[in-house]
Design an enzyme around this catalytic site. Sequence first.
Site, PDB file in Angstrom:
ATOM      1  N   ASP A  64       3.873   9.478  -1.425  1.00 10.41           N
ATOM      2  CA  ASP A  64       2.659   8.797  -0.979  1.00 10.41           C
ATOM      3  C   ASP A  64       2.391   7.622  -1.904  1.00 10.41           C
ATOM      4  O   ASP A  64       2.543   7.764  -3.126  1.00 10.41           O
ATOM      5  CB  ASP A  64       1.456   9.759  -1.048  1.00 10.41           C
ATOM      6  CG  ASP A  64       0.463   9.526   0.072  1.00 10.41           C
ATOM      7  OD1 ASP A  64       0.371   8.380   0.539  1.00 10.41           O
ATOM      8  OD2 ASP A  64      -0.217  10.493   0.475  1.00 10.41           O
TER       9      ASP A  64
ATOM     10  N   HIS B 247       0.821  -1.225   0.000  1.00  5.25           N
ATOM     11  CA  HIS B 247       0.000   0.000   0.000  1.00  5.25           C
ATOM     12  C   HIS B 247       0.849   1.267   0.000  1.00  5.25           C
ATOM     13  O   HIS B 247       0.341   2.344  -0.270  1.00  5.25           O
ATOM     14  CB  HIS B 247      -0.932  -0.008   1.220  1.00  5.25           C
ATOM     15  CG  HIS B 247      -1.980  -1.084   1.140  1.00  5.25           C
ATOM     16  ND1 HIS B 247      -3.289  -0.819   0.832  1.00  5.25           N
ATOM     17  CD2 HIS B 247      -1.904  -2.425   1.282  1.00  5.25           C
ATOM     18  CE1 HIS B 247      -3.967  -1.946   0.812  1.00  5.25           C
ATOM     19  NE2 HIS B 247      -3.156  -2.940   1.089  1.00  5.25           N
TER      20      HIS B 247
HETATM   21  P1  ADP Z   1      -2.703   7.472   4.328  1.00  2.45           P
HETATM   22  O1  ADP Z   1      -3.211   6.083   4.071  1.00  2.45           O
HETATM   23  O2  ADP Z   1      -1.238   7.637   4.170  1.00  2.45           O
HETATM   24  O3  ADP Z   1      -3.189   8.058   5.607  1.00  2.45           O
HETATM   25  P2  ADP Z   1      -4.593   8.300   2.248  1.00  2.45           P
HETATM   26  O4  ADP Z   1      -4.883   9.657   1.733  1.00  2.45           O
HETATM   27  O5  ADP Z   1      -4.389   7.260   1.208  1.00  2.45           O
HETATM   28  O6  ADP Z   1      -3.332   8.429   3.187  1.00  2.45           O
HETATM   29  O7  ADP Z   1      -5.786   7.808   3.154  1.00  2.45           O
HETATM   30  C1  ADP Z   1      -6.181   8.542   4.249  1.00  2.45           C
HETATM   31  C2  ADP Z   1      -7.593   8.161   4.640  1.00  2.45           C
HETATM   32  O8  ADP Z   1      -7.801   8.657   5.947  1.00  2.45           O
HETATM   33  C3  ADP Z   1      -8.639   8.800   3.741  1.00  2.45           C
HETATM   34  O9  ADP Z   1      -9.705   7.909   3.546  1.00  2.45           O
HETATM   35  C4  ADP Z   1      -9.075  10.037   4.526  1.00  2.45           C
HETATM   36  O10 ADP Z   1     -10.435  10.359   4.360  1.00  2.45           O
HETATM   37  C5  ADP Z   1      -8.828   9.602   5.965  1.00  2.45           C
HETATM   38  N1  ADP Z   1      -8.410  10.768   6.741  1.00  2.45           N
HETATM   39  C6  ADP Z   1      -7.346  11.543   6.542  1.00  2.45           C
HETATM   40  N2  ADP Z   1      -7.326  12.556   7.430  1.00  2.45           N
HETATM   41  C7  ADP Z   1      -8.415  12.423   8.183  1.00  2.45           C
HETATM   42  C8  ADP Z   1      -8.974  13.169   9.267  1.00  2.45           C
HETATM   43  N3  ADP Z   1      -8.418  14.277   9.705  1.00  2.45           N
HETATM   44  N4  ADP Z   1     -10.100  12.728   9.810  1.00  2.45           N
HETATM   45  C9  ADP Z   1     -10.674  11.595   9.357  1.00  2.45           C
HETATM   46  N5  ADP Z   1     -10.214  10.868   8.325  1.00  2.45           N
HETATM   47  C10 ADP Z   1      -9.086  11.265   7.758  1.00  2.45           C
END
Ligand code: ADP
Length: 456
Positions: A362, A154
């Site tokens: 990322d 991932h």
């Molecule tokens: P990572 O897996 O590195 O955190 P991604 O962007 O692929 O990055 O996934 C992040 C997930 O977490 C997304 O589904 C997003 O909606 C959720 N997310 C990110 N920040 C927040 C937040 N502040 N509150 C709730 N959900 C969050």
Amino acid sequence: MGRLIAISNRTAADPSARAGGLAVAVWESLTSTGGMWFGWSGNIVKGEPGPPEHITDEGVDFVVTDFTEAEHDGFYLQYANRVIWPVFHYRVDLAHFGDTDFEAYEKVNKRIADMVVPHLEKGDSVWVHDYHFLLMGDFLRKGGWDGPIGFFLHIPFPSPEVFRALPEHEQIARAMCEFDVLGFQSENDRSNFVQFLVRSCDGVDEGDGWISVFGRRIRANAYPIGIEAESFAKLAVGQRAKTAATRIGKFLGGRKLVLGVDRMDYSKGLPQRFEAVGKMFDNFPSTRGRVSFTQIAPPSRSKVEEYQDLRVQLDELAGRINGDYGDLDWIPLRYLARSYDRKELAGLYRIASVCLVTPLRDGMNLVAKEFVMAQDPDDPGVLILSQFAGAAEQLSDTLIVNPHDRYHVAETIYKALEMPLEERQERWEKLRRTVVEQDISWWRQKFLDDLDVDTC
Ligand code: ADP
């Protein structure tokens, strides 16, 4: 039809964990094949863990084990999150290469493999997830399993030069080649892995994803992960979304919203982003008093030390930018170090004029895809996306930036704020189509087809 057996650090044994797209995708494949899902229970125990817990739900058997304190520390906090995570995100400078952590990582991979093997039957296919279990294929083979094993990473796979910085890279690469199908988020990651095998392991790239290496023939392909696109679009017009949009609307008071949503992690490029926003207020005075930047960034528990440093840095930057540019009735930049419900996030995405997704590195970045699906077709916002996010390969119709180039990012935010409606709609429609077509079900199907798993 054979069963699908999933292995990941965290499982969806707790129904509340089935809310995320990935958990849903794996869960659905398991329910349709009567499969099993192995992983960590989420509990840490003093002394030796008891026998694994079995939970059955809708035909899926979960088998989860507790971790000892030493396992949680050495395997999870140290090797997975303080060695592999930074190195695979090109931050060798942040890696903590301890003496005994790899041993803990090996032991946990082996312990989980030993937990899985007795349950495997002829015709089953195993699907291993993520950087916690890079050695799992090797231990499953050593345990006697010779059936198909797929693996999906991932997070990014680094360039060969960076991968070589990992003291145990040879052992890890060899173990990874015990998988039959290796899935990466992007072509870039896939090609990094293949280049390493070709240059350092006498691998032969046979084309079409096939590689001969270490006496085996394996496949390595890009399978960019998607989201539950249509259902996210529905969330964005739901009541919770509207309430969140109204609440932030009160704060904005008619100003345009530039939004960032990330876990607080050094890979997300938050200090660089804050600086770029500062530059925008500096270089484009017309944005002062008319635009507010809000960053939502909940702390990530697994990286406490680095989070503390980052937090201090962000506090300082936010204070400086607000001190320099703020006014009696205007806060130029603020960040909220907490998480929000997905439904609320959907509402915030929808009201934002611009979303800044500018990680330094990322694997994919799902926020970018969520933002696209949450937009109002009559007045869509603009996505600004880092060239170093896996999503940039699929979403090339948006504004792509180098997150290190603060001047260019500042200029691009301004350009996005000024973009005419017609251009916004044109770009957005292309992005929307990609996110809908290549959603989470598409991703799962593409991977499982290559692994030859029939989930219909
Ligand atoms: P990572 O897996 O590195 O955190 P991604 O962007 O692929 O990055 O996934 C992040 C997930 O977490 C997304 O589904 C997003 O909606 C959720 N997310 C990110 N920040 C927040 C937040 N502040 N509150 C709730 N959900 C969050």
